[in-house]
Design an enzyme around this catalytic site. Structure first.
Site, short mmCIF file in Angstrom:
data_model
loop_
_atom_site.label_atom_id
_atom_site.label_comp_id
_atom_site.label_asym_id
_atom_site.label_seq_id
_atom_site.Cartn_x
_atom_site.Cartn_y
_atom_site.Cartn_z
CB SER A 123 -1.05 -0.16 1.04
OG SER A 123 -1.97 0.99 1.02
CG ASP A 129 -6.94 -2.54 -3.25
OD1 ASP A 129 -7.27 -1.23 -2.78
OD2 ASP A 129 -5.66 -2.79 -3.21
CG HIS A 145 -5.82 -2.18 0.45
ND1 HIS A 145 -5.12 -1.71 -0.86
CD2 HIS A 145 -5.24 -1.57 1.43
CE1 HIS A 145 -4.05 -0.89 -0.22
NE2 HIS A 145 -4.17 -0.72 1.07
#
Length: 314
Positions: free
Chosen positions: A162, A254, A284
């Site tokens: 991320s 996501d 995610h």
């Protein structure tokens, strides 16, 4: 709700979290969100993997000492590459503890030393504090591994999820422009933020109901205060032709999926060796959800196997 494929265990965990009724992270102050995020590990993540070495240390940074954690399957190690890991959390939450189980697992599976970096967080330290710290720590490890870790390294693998995936790319781009003591030989961005201006597509399709929400993204973006278009914020606009061989992972459910796909396409256009994997039916944050979503272990195994394949070709 989307009609996209959702794994049964993913659906079960999402239902559990909804039933728990915990307030979204974006509805609290950063300090509260950080505590909740780290505490969530003990509910949904796997237990740490046993290793011979787990050692905390520090290195100098642009605004003081940076905390690091060194993981290794072996007590003693010969000269070779090392993984630098930068945690996710929107540049606002996350730390050495939130990603501790994953770091132990990756170090064990790869049989490589892994050094996690505890960079400064926003809003107390907005952009570009995070990439500044991660670059400084990576350069320091490159120069001082023999003294700090007890062995020399001859290559760096940048890795993160991320926000940390963003940092893995940014550090690689920075070190391509201004090389460190040893080269970056591979990068592993996991569902990375690559373009803060991305709209539509997966950003709308998975805006709610899949753990990471559009509201959370806006919360993180506001606190981080990144500069749109700056390659250290939006690395999809950087010099991709100089990128190292890459293992890129996206999650099928996501909001960040499409910008990860777009980044992968640009790597291919630039001629960069790439192994691309999409965790279909998963969300995610999956690398930190291996107890809540047991099938995430297969995704983590796939990441490590892909990196092994990349390294055999270098």
């Amino acid at each position: 709700m989307t009609t996209a494929f959702v794994r049964p265990d993913t659906q079960a965990m999402l239902a559990m979290l909804e039933a728990a009724g915990a307030p979204p992270l974006d509805q609290g102050e950063p300090a509260v969100a950080r505590e909740a995020y780290t505490a969530m590990r003990f509910l949904v993540d796997a237990e740490p993997t046993d290793l011979a070495v787990i050692k905390d240390l520090t290195c100098p940074g642009p605004a003081g000492e940076i905390k690091l954690r060194y993981y290794d399957k072996r007590e003693n190690r010969e000269k070779g590459p090392a993984i630098l890991f930068y945690h996710g959390g929107g540049f606002v939450i996350g730390d050495l503890e939130s990603h501790h189980p994953f770091c132990t697992e990756m170090a064990a599976q790869m049989d490589l030393p892994l050094i996690a970096v505890d960079y400064r967080l926003a809003p107390e330290a907005p952009f570009p504090a995070a990439p500044d710290d991660c670059e400084a720590a990576t350069r320091w490890i490159a120069e001082n591994a023999a003294d700090a870790l007890g062995f020399e390294i001859d290559g760096i693998i940048t890795c993160g999820d991320s926000a940390g995936g963003n940092l893995a790319i940014v550090v690689g781009q920075d070190l391509a422009k201004n090389p460190a003591a040893v080269p970056v030989i591979a990068q592993v961005p996991i569902y990375p933020v690559t373009d803060s201006t991305a709209t539509g597509g997966s950003m709308d399709e998975f805006a709610e109901g899949f753990l990471l929400t559009k509201a959370s993204m806006d919360y993180f973006h506001h606190h981080y205060a990144g500069k749109a278009g700056d390659v250290r914020c939006d690395p999809i606009h950087g010099d991709l032709a100089s990128s190292p061989p890459t293992v890129l992972i996206t999650a099928g459910l996501d909001p960040l999926r499409d910008q990860g796909r777009a980044y992968g396409a640009k790597l291919v256009e630039a001629g960069v060796p790439l192994i691309y994997q999409e965790a279909k039916g998963n969300i995610h944050g999956l690398i930190c959800l291996r107890k809540g979503i047991p099938s995430s272990q297969q995704d983590v195994d796939g990441i490590c196997n892909a990196l092994k394949a990349i390294l055999t070709k270098i």
